[in-house]
Scaffold this motif. Structure first.
Motif, PDB file in Angstrom:
ATOM      1  N   LEU A  94       0.753  -1.283  -0.157  1.00 52.19           N
ATOM      2  CA  LEU A  94      -0.015  -0.123  -0.119  1.00 52.19           C
ATOM      3  C   LEU A  94       0.475   0.850  -0.376  1.00 52.19           C
ATOM      4  O   LEU A  94       0.839   2.472  -0.910  1.00 52.19           O
ATOM      5  N   GLU A  95       1.858   1.123   0.518  1.00 51.61           N
ATOM      6  CA  GLU A  95       2.610   2.429   0.549  1.00 51.61           C
ATOM      7  C   GLU A  95       3.581   3.217  -0.536  1.00 51.61           C
ATOM      8  O   GLU A  95       3.937   3.624  -1.232  1.00 51.61           O
ATOM      9  N   GLU A  96       4.495   1.055  -1.470  1.00 50.06           N
ATOM     10  CA  GLU A  96       5.158   1.970  -2.553  1.00 50.06           C
ATOM     11  C   GLU A  96       3.421   2.240  -3.662  1.00 50.06           C
ATOM     12  O   GLU A  96       3.492   2.963  -3.745  1.00 50.06           O
ATOM     13  N   SER A 124       1.577   6.569  -7.020  1.00 45.87           N
ATOM     14  CA  SER A 124       0.671   7.146  -7.718  1.00 45.87           C
ATOM     15  C   SER A 124       1.043   8.895  -7.284  1.00 45.87           C
ATOM     16  O   SER A 124      -0.165   9.660  -8.179  1.00 45.87           O
ATOM     17  N   VAL A 125       1.666   9.319  -6.837  1.00 48.68           N
ATOM     18  CA  VAL A 125       2.253  10.808  -6.432  1.00 48.68           C
ATOM     19  C   VAL A 125       2.617  11.010  -6.944  1.00 48.68           C
ATOM     20  O   VAL A 125       3.188  12.335  -7.606  1.00 48.68           O
TER      21      VAL A 125
END
Length: 167
Positions: A158-160, A165-166
């Protein structure tokens, strides 16, 4: 010939199947996993797990570690390149049997370095343990570490995703 100790790598997948890899002599490392892989599919009983662990231990030193191969036994088994990738979806339990005891060492999966031993959670039982005792420790480790590794893997993914996406 009786050895001072026998060591096996017991990997557990997300379905709680057990993958056992015995050790053997190595010119390069002293002792390392050999190219023998044994599988015990879930569901299984306490007696089946204990019998399986003894079977893997009995396979120790039946051949030498393949020092010429740059690929580890678990990489060959999972068909994934690199030890970290090969063990990413598995939880490793290291088991060492001496003349008197079994040392059962759980690991936590670091997604950059692979399995890391949790020394504080090492379990020691006598070789002449009562039936079901070895299984209880293995089962407890599976319940704690397999579930924790799955949770932390999900969090890392999820962090990746968030980071990608940023960008």
């Amino acid at each position: 010939m009786e050895r001072e100790f026998y060591t096996i790598s017991l990997y557990v997948d997300k379905d709680e199947n057990l993958i056992g890899i015995p050790c053997g002599e190595s010119e390069k490392y002293g002792i390392a996993d050999i190219d023998t892989v044994m599988l015990l599919k879930a569901p299984y009983s306490a007696a089946e797990v204990e019998k399986f662990i003894e079977k893997v231990i009995n396979a120790c030193y039946t051949k030498k570690h393949n020092d010429e191969s740059p690929v580890s036994t678990i990489e060959k088994y999972t068909k994934k390149k690199g030890f970290v990738a090969a063990t990413a979806d598995l939880t490793l339990i290291s088991i060492v049997k001496t003349q008197e005891t079994y040392s059962i060492m759980p690991t936590f999966n670091d997604y950059e370095r692979g399995p890391l031993c949790i020394d504080d959670d090492e379990r020691i039982i006598q070789v002449n343990y009562k039936e079901g005792e070895l299984y209880e420790h293995i089962h407890d480790i599976i319940m704690v570490y397999v579930k924790a590794n799955a949770f932390y893997k999900e969090m890392a993914e999820l962090e990746e995703e968030k980071k990608n996406s940023v960008q």
